[in-house]
Structure formats: structure tokens, C-alpha cells
Design a protein around this motif. Structure first.
Motif, PDB file in Angstrom:
ATOM      1  N   PHE A   1      11.016   1.563 -11.013  1.00  0.00           N
ATOM      2  CA  PHE A   1      11.430   0.892  -9.780  1.00  0.00           C
ATOM      3  C   PHE A   1      10.235   0.591  -8.880  1.00  0.00           C
ATOM      4  O   PHE A   1      10.287  -0.341  -8.080  1.00  0.00           O
ATOM      5  N   GLU A   2       9.176   1.356  -9.016  1.00  0.00           N
ATOM      6  CA  GLU A   2       7.927   1.015  -8.333  1.00  0.00           C
ATOM      7  C   GLU A   2       7.422  -0.329  -8.838  1.00  0.00           C
ATOM      8  O   GLU A   2       6.998  -1.195  -8.055  1.00  0.00           O
ATOM      9  N   LYS A   3       7.476  -0.522 -10.146  1.00  0.00           N
ATOM     10  CA  LYS A   3       7.018  -1.789 -10.729  1.00  0.00           C
ATOM     11  C   LYS A   3       7.866  -2.960 -10.235  1.00  0.00           C
ATOM     12  O   LYS A   3       7.355  -4.044  -9.944  1.00  0.00           O
ATOM     13  N   ILE A   4       9.186  -2.735 -10.123  1.00  0.00           N
ATOM     14  CA  ILE A   4      10.070  -3.800  -9.631  1.00  0.00           C
ATOM     15  C   ILE A   4       9.672  -4.206  -8.220  1.00  0.00           C
ATOM     16  O   ILE A   4       9.598  -5.399  -7.892  1.00  0.00           O
ATOM     17  N   LEU A   5       9.402  -3.225  -7.374  1.00  0.00           N
ATOM     18  CA  LEU A   5       8.988  -3.528  -6.002  1.00  0.00           C
ATOM     19  C   LEU A   5       7.650  -4.248  -5.968  1.00  0.00           C
ATOM     20  O   LEU A   5       7.473  -5.228  -5.225  1.00  0.00           O
ATOM     21  N   LEU A   6       6.704  -3.785  -6.768  1.00  0.00           N
ATOM     22  CA  LEU A   6       5.390  -4.410  -6.774  1.00  0.00           C
ATOM     23  C   LEU A   6       5.461  -5.841  -7.297  1.00  0.00           C
ATOM     24  O   LEU A   6       4.717  -6.721  -6.833  1.00  0.00           O
TER      25      LEU A   6
ATOM     26  N   LEU B   1      17.554  -1.334  -3.624  1.00  0.00           N
ATOM     27  CA  LEU B   1      16.129  -1.023  -3.662  1.00  0.00           C
ATOM     28  C   LEU B   1      15.335  -1.920  -2.715  1.00  0.00           C
ATOM     29  O   LEU B   1      14.452  -1.442  -2.001  1.00  0.00           O
ATOM     30  N   LYS B   2      15.628  -3.224  -2.691  1.00  0.00           N
ATOM     31  CA  LYS B   2      14.870  -4.142  -1.838  1.00  0.00           C
ATOM     32  C   LYS B   2      14.961  -3.740  -0.367  1.00  0.00           C
ATOM     33  O   LYS B   2      13.951  -3.747   0.350  1.00  0.00           O
ATOM     34  N   PHE B   3      16.158  -3.376   0.060  1.00  0.00           N
ATOM     35  CA  PHE B   3      16.357  -3.044   1.471  1.00  0.00           C
ATOM     36  C   PHE B   3      15.616  -1.775   1.868  1.00  0.00           C
ATOM     37  O   PHE B   3      15.059  -1.680   2.957  1.00  0.00           O
ATOM     38  N   HIS B   4      15.606  -0.778   0.967  1.00  0.00           N
ATOM     39  CA  HIS B   4      14.953   0.496   1.269  1.00  0.00           C
ATOM     40  C   HIS B   4      13.473   0.500   0.902  1.00  0.00           C
ATOM     41  O   HIS B   4      12.703   1.269   1.480  1.00  0.00           O
ATOM     42  N   GLY B   5      13.099  -0.320  -0.070  1.00  0.00           N
ATOM     43  CA  GLY B   5      11.717  -0.309  -0.553  1.00  0.00           C
ATOM     44  C   GLY B   5      10.827  -1.355   0.079  1.00  0.00           C
ATOM     45  O   GLY B   5       9.596  -1.280  -0.049  1.00  0.00           O
ATOM     46  N   ILE B   6      11.412  -2.340   0.763  1.00  0.00           N
ATOM     47  CA  ILE B   6      10.616  -3.386   1.420  1.00  0.00           C
ATOM     48  C   ILE B   6      10.979  -3.510   2.893  1.00  0.00           C
ATOM     49  O   ILE B   6      10.135  -3.317   3.780  1.00  0.00           O
ATOM     50  N   TYR B   7      12.236  -3.804   3.201  1.00  0.00           N
ATOM     51  CA  TYR B   7      12.634  -3.973   4.600  1.00  0.00           C
ATOM     52  C   TYR B   7      12.421  -2.696   5.413  1.00  0.00           C
ATOM     53  O   TYR B   7      11.857  -2.724   6.501  1.00  0.00           O
ATOM     54  N   TRP B   8      12.890  -1.566   4.875  1.00  0.00           N
ATOM     55  CA  TRP B   8      12.890  -0.315   5.632  1.00  0.00           C
ATOM     56  C   TRP B   8      11.479   0.145   6.004  1.00  0.00           C
ATOM     57  O   TRP B   8      11.206   0.412   7.185  1.00  0.00           O
ATOM     58  N   PRO B   9      10.538   0.248   5.042  1.00  0.00           N
ATOM     59  CA  PRO B   9       9.187   0.651   5.467  1.00  0.00           C
ATOM     60  C   PRO B   9       8.546  -0.350   6.422  1.00  0.00           C
ATOM     61  O   PRO B   9       7.797   0.044   7.324  1.00  0.00           O
ATOM     62  N   ALA B  10       8.862  -1.642   6.261  1.00  0.00           N
ATOM     63  CA  ALA B  10       8.309  -2.649   7.169  1.00  0.00           C
ATOM     64  C   ALA B  10       8.867  -2.462   8.582  1.00  0.00           C
ATOM     65  O   ALA B  10       8.121  -2.515   9.571  1.00  0.00           O
TER      66      ALA B  10
ATOM     67  N   GLY C   1       8.832   9.786   2.666  1.00  0.00           N
ATOM     68  CA  GLY C   1       7.918  10.352   1.681  1.00  0.00           C
ATOM     69  C   GLY C   1       8.187   9.860   0.284  1.00  0.00           C
ATOM     70  O   GLY C   1       7.257   9.625  -0.494  1.00  0.00           O
ATOM     71  N   GLN C   2       9.464   9.699  -0.055  1.00  0.00           N
ATOM     72  CA  GLN C   2       9.806   9.262  -1.409  1.00  0.00           C
ATOM     73  C   GLN C   2      11.179   8.607  -1.427  1.00  0.00           C
ATOM     74  O   GLN C   2      12.098   9.033  -0.720  1.00  0.00           O
ATOM     75  N   LEU C   3      11.289   7.557  -2.245  1.00  0.00           N
ATOM     76  CA  LEU C   3      12.595   6.990  -2.585  1.00  0.00           C
ATOM     77  C   LEU C   3      12.933   7.440  -3.997  1.00  0.00           C
ATOM     78  O   LEU C   3      12.165   7.182  -4.934  1.00  0.00           O
ATOM     79  N   HIS C   4      14.057   8.132  -4.157  1.00  0.00           N
ATOM     80  CA  HIS C   4      14.553   8.463  -5.496  1.00  0.00           C
ATOM     81  C   HIS C   4      15.664   7.474  -5.810  1.00  0.00           C
ATOM     82  O   HIS C   4      16.711   7.462  -5.169  1.00  0.00           O
ATOM     83  N   VAL C   5      15.413   6.623  -6.790  1.00  0.00           N
ATOM     84  CA  VAL C   5      16.310   5.512  -7.103  1.00  0.00           C
ATOM     85  C   VAL C   5      17.066   5.832  -8.386  1.00  0.00           C
ATOM     86  O   VAL C   5      16.449   6.163  -9.405  1.00  0.00           O
ATOM     87  N   HIS C   6      18.371   5.737  -8.337  1.00  0.00           N
ATOM     88  CA  HIS C   6      19.149   6.001  -9.552  1.00  0.00           C
ATOM     89  C   HIS C   6      19.863   4.741 -10.021  1.00  0.00           C
ATOM     90  O   HIS C   6      20.105   3.806  -9.254  1.00  0.00           O
TER      91      HIS C   6
ATOM     92  N   HIS D   1       0.835  -1.203   0.000  1.00  0.00           N
ATOM     93  CA  HIS D   1       0.000   0.000   0.000  1.00  0.00           C
ATOM     94  C   HIS D   1       0.872   1.256   0.000  1.00  0.00           C
ATOM     95  O   HIS D   1       0.575   2.226  -0.715  1.00  0.00           O
ATOM     96  N   TRP D   2       1.939   1.246   0.775  1.00  0.00           N
ATOM     97  CA  TRP D   2       2.862   2.392   0.821  1.00  0.00           C
ATOM     98  C   TRP D   2       3.520   2.611  -0.541  1.00  0.00           C
ATOM     99  O   TRP D   2       3.590   3.746  -1.032  1.00  0.00           O
ATOM    100  N   VAL D   3       3.994   1.544  -1.169  1.00  0.00           N
ATOM    101  CA  VAL D   3       4.666   1.653  -2.468  1.00  0.00           C
ATOM    102  C   VAL D   3       3.738   2.245  -3.523  1.00  0.00           C
ATOM    103  O   VAL D   3       4.168   3.021  -4.389  1.00  0.00           O
ATOM    104  N   LYS D   4       2.458   1.926  -3.445  1.00  0.00           N
ATOM    105  CA  LYS D   4       1.503   2.339  -4.472  1.00  0.00           C
ATOM    106  C   LYS D   4       1.109   3.809  -4.371  1.00  0.00           C
ATOM    107  O   LYS D   4       0.457   4.328  -5.290  1.00  0.00           O
ATOM    108  N   GLN D   5       1.467   4.468  -3.290  1.00  0.00           N
ATOM    109  CA  GLN D   5       1.100   5.883  -3.161  1.00  0.00           C
ATOM    110  C   GLN D   5       1.765   6.707  -4.253  1.00  0.00           C
ATOM    111  O   GLN D   5       2.895   6.425  -4.667  1.00  0.00           O
TER     112      GLN D   5
END
Length: 574
Positions: free
Chosen positions: A208-213, A283-292, A303-308, A195-199
Motif C-alpha cells: 500500500f506504500e507503493k500504491i500511494l507513491l 487509503l487515498k483519504f488517509h494516506g494523502i489528504y489526511w497527512p496534508a 505514526g503508521q497506517l495499517h491498511v487491511h 516524504h512522510w509516506v517514505k518513512q
């Protein structure tokens, strides 16, 4: 659901705030810094500089630093034959020096070996444990020492000739490990994280949103968050259990909290981060582990992850084995650190790997910084045209005549009128390459205006009546330089400062709101004459010339506009 958890967070007294808190990854000290590390840092620094420029009343805070625990650090120190603490001190200081020379201005440089961080990690761990999100269990699985993580079968590839398994993502070998660890109930937070990723605009660029989803579309296993002390001793001990040390990724992620004073109450003035800049490999660590982890602790996720993306070198992946890792200090000897900073932000795009090459860097820096920007300032300051060394005022009659009779004047006016709005839009998305492209387009229009207006035919001494028109041309040219200097401050802070110093632009008049004050926006805004700064050279950037140039390289090169990035580099990719 996430909404319910956020309400709980607010009930704890944690509030939304006016602070704009930005972080880089903290950089792992198993090796010296390279241009990929510098790229993360200059993105975050340029973003913060823009925020301060655009919103001077806003509190903007930038955190960077070094991650200094784990197996790889133990191994690196052993390889160098020095104590682990000394090794960490040395490499961490090298990061500080590189960032300092690149004009990166963090409000905090945090190290995970600091006591304030250890206290924060201990408190965070106890919070997770007291809430029932950490439990002890026997664990077995494929462990990658290089990546400091356990991997599932779907994340591995098997080399049948050697019966060796490797990480699909990194290519590093793995080994079977069986041990008793503490586990985090990651599986309980899968829906909340999704739900957080989809905001809207949570993960940028959108790819990178798609990769996480995609990752979140399959059940998440619980994750091991400790290691046996006898295997990983260079780490923070688990509170109340010295037989275990805290998993390096749980340890490292908490630095973003440590930096703002967690667990003391004042940390909430800056939490949550407005933007966290990371490389795609974490990305996995910041986009899944960290918000959890944060949700489990009752805290708001960022508020936002800017992924390069990463940098290749002459089209090849950068690696120690290929001996093509680019040291920023060595590169700066060729291009200057300001030039290197410009090249990384000018050529890099978040959604695709950038390609570093000497030929490309030399071409861009010579064409844009030396010729398009620097040469225009030199010509406007030339004593043959401007013997009084002034930033003159424009004459209303001649300004109106130039706008009426010279198409190049109209094109310059249109370019400058669009400068603020376009660059603001690009900065808000961290599209620094498009900011540079827009500024260079305006400077090309200024160069074209200067050529078309032929000021050398009006130089002092030819006819007294020509002086107002000459000064008007110089004033309009310097106005374009002033506006572009303001816009480029976040990208090339040292060069922009020298440019604005040369033009004697007061410090108080270098903010974003002063882009609206020029001949382009209001022909009535004619300014007033002032003396140029004689202590600042008009030579902004020295052309880069090979040590043994060919005859072709000796030829004067006309200023060329570097074409805009391909369509796939436009804003739509974000």
C-alpha cells in the motif's frame, strides 16, 4: 520539506508522547455493520489488547465511532422514511452493540454529529483558512455521489453504449457538477506527503506504500473541501459561510483529533496516533489528504497506517445486489461472536482479500477452538484422571525423566520456549494469523505430549507410586494451556479468560512477562498445586454441528492442525 514542518510543529509545543493512540475508521452509517467493519475493529482492539498486555505501564487508547454526514446519509434516511437524525441514532447504536458483543473495548466511541466534534471541525477549518491553505473558487468536474468525491479523467471509465462514466476504483457512476466550492491547496503538500509516506514502516503492508507513491508520482490537484448547502444540507456548516457545508471527508478525518480533546491543549498528550487501522478502499483519504491536512494545520501526521484488505464471500465480492453481505449478528448465531472474532483474525491477512465461507469457518473453529484447545483442557480436567480437580505441581524427578526419555516432551518444551518471542514479533506487525498459528502449533505439541505420555495408564488407583508422574503430566499440560491462554488473550479475550479462570491463574499473573515462568524455560519452576475453579466449565467451545448432519459429520474428528498460511502470507509481505 516535512522535516522543516515537523520542527514548526514542535515549536508550537506539540510533543512526542508515551501514549499509544490507536484508531479505527469511523464507520459510515448509510448501512448496517457487516463483517468488514467488524474486521477493522477487531484488528485495532487486538492490537491494543496486546500493547496493554506487553507494556502495562503504557497508556493505550482506542477510538472508534460513526461518520454521520453527507449525501448518502440523506438518501438512506429518505429511503427508510425516517428523519436523518433518527436514522443516524439507530445505525450508530447497531455498531455499538456489535462491537460490545465482540468484546471490542474502545476508550471512546465518537459520532460526527456530536457538538464536541463540530467545534473541533470549525477550529480546524479556521486554522487551515487563516494559514492560507483554503480558498474559494468555481469548480467543475466529475462527481461520484456514492464515493462522496470528485474524480479526474484518469480515474474514470466510459461505458460507450450508454455514455455513462464510472469510477475505476469503485465502479460507481459519476455525474458532471459545476459549483462554487472552497478548495484546499493539496498541491502545495505533495512533496511533504511523499516524504512522510517514505518513512520506514509508515504504511503497512508495504504494497500500500507503493500504491500511494504511484499516486504521488503525478501532480496532485487541489481538492474541493466544501459543498453547497442546498445540495448537501446534512453536514457541518462552513464557519462564517452558511451557504457551504464542510466536505464529509474533511469532517470525518478530524474525528481522530476530536476524540482526544482537540483543540484543547490536553489533546497533545495523545497526538499523534501510533497506528490508524483502515480498509484499503479509504487509503487515498488517509494516506494523502489526511497527512496534508495535518501538516497544513501545523500538526504531526500519524505514526503508521495499517491498511487491511477486504472480505469476499465464497469467492465473490460482498455486495447488497448479490445478497451476500454477512451480518455479524447472524453469523454469531452460528459461530458465537468469540468464534467469529477468532475466524476473522485467524483467516484474514492485511495484504490480500480474505474469503469468508461457512465451510471454512466451521472447519477452523471446530479443529482449533473445540478440538485442539478445548479438548485438551477437558482431558486434563477429566475427573477420571484428575479426581481432585487440581492444577497439580510437577515432580522434579519425573519431569527430568520425561524430558530425557520422551521425544514429545522435548518438542513441547521447544515449542513453548519459542512461544513468547515468536508471538511478540507477530503481534508487533498485526500478524494475528501467525500468532494463532504459533499458539496452535504449541497446543498440538501439548496434545501429542499428552497422548505419548499415556496418563490414563497412570490414573489414580492403579499404583500409588504412579501418582507423582500422573500429576507431572497434567501439570505440564496445564502449563502449556496457561501459556497459550496468555498469548491468545488479545485474539479471543473471553475464551482466554475462561481458560485462565479455570486454571485459577491470578489476574496479576496473566501478563506477557509470565510467559517466561514455566517448566519449559526453567525445569526448576515447578509451581505449586492449586484447586481448579469449579464454577468455570472445562468445555471452552462447543463444536459447531449442522442441524441435519450426515453420518459422516457424526463421526468423531481427530484434532487436525490447520496448515500455516501460504508463503505469500508470511511476514515478508509486510
Amino acid at each position: 520539506m516535512l522535516i522543516r514542518r515537523i520542527k514548526c510543529v514542535r515549536n508550537l509545543g506539540i510533543r512526542y508522547n508515551s501514549s499509544h493512540y490507536v484508531t479505527t475508521p469511523i464507520f459510515y452509517v448509510n448501512a448496517a455493520p457487516h463483517i468488514g467493519h467488524l474486521y477493522s475493529a477487531v484488528i485495532a482492539d487486538a492490537h491494543c489488547r496486546y500493547q496493554r498486555l506487553r507494556n502495562p505501564e503504557k497508556t493505550v487508547r482506542l477510538c472508534t465511532g460513526t461518520d454521520e454526514h453527507g449525501t448518502k446519509i440523506q438518501q438512506a434516511a429518505t429511503l427508510h422514511g425516517i428523519p436523518v437524525a433518527k436514522y443516524c441514532d439507530d445505525i450508530s447504536e447497531r455498531y455499538r452493540e456489535v462491537f460490545r458483543s465482540a468484546s471490542i473495548q474502545p476508550d471512546d466511541f465518537i459520532r460526527t454529529t456530536e457538538e464536541r466534534h463540530k467545534r473541533a471541525v470549525a477550529h480546524f477549518w479556521r486554522t487551515l483558512h487563516s494559514r492560507g491553505h483554503i480558498y474559494s473558487a468555481a469548480y467543475s468536474g466529475w462527481y461520484c455521489v456514492s464515493d462522496e468525491t470528485f474524480l479526474t479523467d484518469s480515474q474514470l471509465r466510459l461505458d460507450e453504449s450508454t455514455e455513462t462514466r464510472f469510477s475505476l476504483e469503485s465502479g460507481h457512476p459519476v455525474e458532471w457538477t459545476e459549483e462554487t466550492n472552497y478548495m484546499f491547496r493539496l498541491s502545495q503538500f505533495q512533496d511533504d506527503v511523499r516524504h512522510w509516506v517514505k518513512q520506514e514502516a509508515r504504511i503497512r503492508p508495504a504494497k500500500f506504500e507503493k500504491i500511494l507513491l504511484d499516486t504521488l508520482s503525478e501532480p496532485l490537484p487541489d481538492v474541493s473541501v466544501s459543498r453547497p448547502s442546498n445540495r448537501v444540507h446534512w453536514a457541518i456548516p462552513v464557519p462564517d459561510d452558511d451557504s457551504q457545508t464542510v466536505y464529509v471527508w474533511l469532517d470525518a478525518l478530524v474525528n481522530y483529533l476530536s476524540s482526544v480533546g482537540y483543540p484543547n491543549k490536553e489533546f497533545s498528550a495523545h497526538w499523534p496516533p501510533a497506528q490508524q487501522v483502515i480498509g484499503k478502499d479509504i487509503l487515498k483519504f488517509h494516506g494523502i489528504y489526511w497527512p496534508a491536512f495535518l501538516l497544513a494545520a501545523g500538526l504531526e501526521p500519524p505514526g503508521q497506517l495499517h491498511v487491511h484488505s477486504h472480505w469476499t464471500v465464497d469467492g465473490q465480492k460482498m455486495s447488497k445486489s448479490k445478497h451476500n453481505v454477512v451480518d455479524p449478528v447472524q453469523a454469531a448465531q452460528q459461530y458465537t461472536m468469540e468464534g467469529l472474532r477468532y475466524f476473522l483474525l485467524r483467516e484474514g491477512v492485511a495484504h490480500s482479500d480474505g474469503n469468508y465461507s461457512h465451510v471454512k469457518a466451521q472447519r477452523i473453529l471446530n479443529s482449533e477452538l473445540a478440538d485442539t484447545l478445548g479438548n485438551l483442557l477437558s482431558r486434563a480436567c477429566a475427573k477420571s484422571l484428575n479426581p481432585g480437580q487440581i492444577y497439580p505441581s510437577a515432580d522434579a524427578e519425573h519431569l527430568a525423566d520425561l524430558l530425557r526419555t520422551l521425544d514429545a516432551t522435548k518438542r513441547l518444551q521447544e515449542s513453548l520456549l519459542q512461544l513468547s518471542e515468536r508471538c511478540e514479533s507477530h503481534y508487533e506487525c498485526n500478524h494475528f494469523h501467525l500468532v494463532a498459528d504459533t499458539a496452535m502449533a504449541a497446543l498440538h505439541a501439548a496434545n501429542n505430549f499428552f497422548e505419548s505420555s499415556r496418563p490414563w495408564t497412570l490414573k489414580a488407583g492403579t499404583a500409588e507410586s504412579n501418582q507423582p508422574r500422573l500429576e507431572t503430566i497434567i501439570a505440564m499440560t496445564m502449563d502449556a494451556l496457561r501459556l497459550c491462554g496468555i498469548v491468545l488473550q488479545p485474539i479471543i479475550p473471553q475464551l482466554a479468560t475462561r481458560l485462565l479462570d479455570k486454571l485459577r491463574v491470578p489476574t496479576a499473573e496473566r501478563g506477557w512477562n509470565y510467559l517466561a515462568k514455566s517448566f519449559a524455560s526453567s525445569p526448576a519452576h515447578l509451581g505449586g498445586s492449586c484447586q481448579l475453579d469449579g464454577q468455570t466449565s472445562a468445555l471452552l467451545f462447543q463444536r459447531i454441528v449442522e442441524e441435519n448432519p450426515t453420518k459422516e459429520e457424526h463421526k468423531p474428528q481427530p484434532a487436525k492442525r490447520i496448515k500455516s498460511k501460504k508463503k505469500d502470507r508470511r511476514e515478508t509481505m509486510s
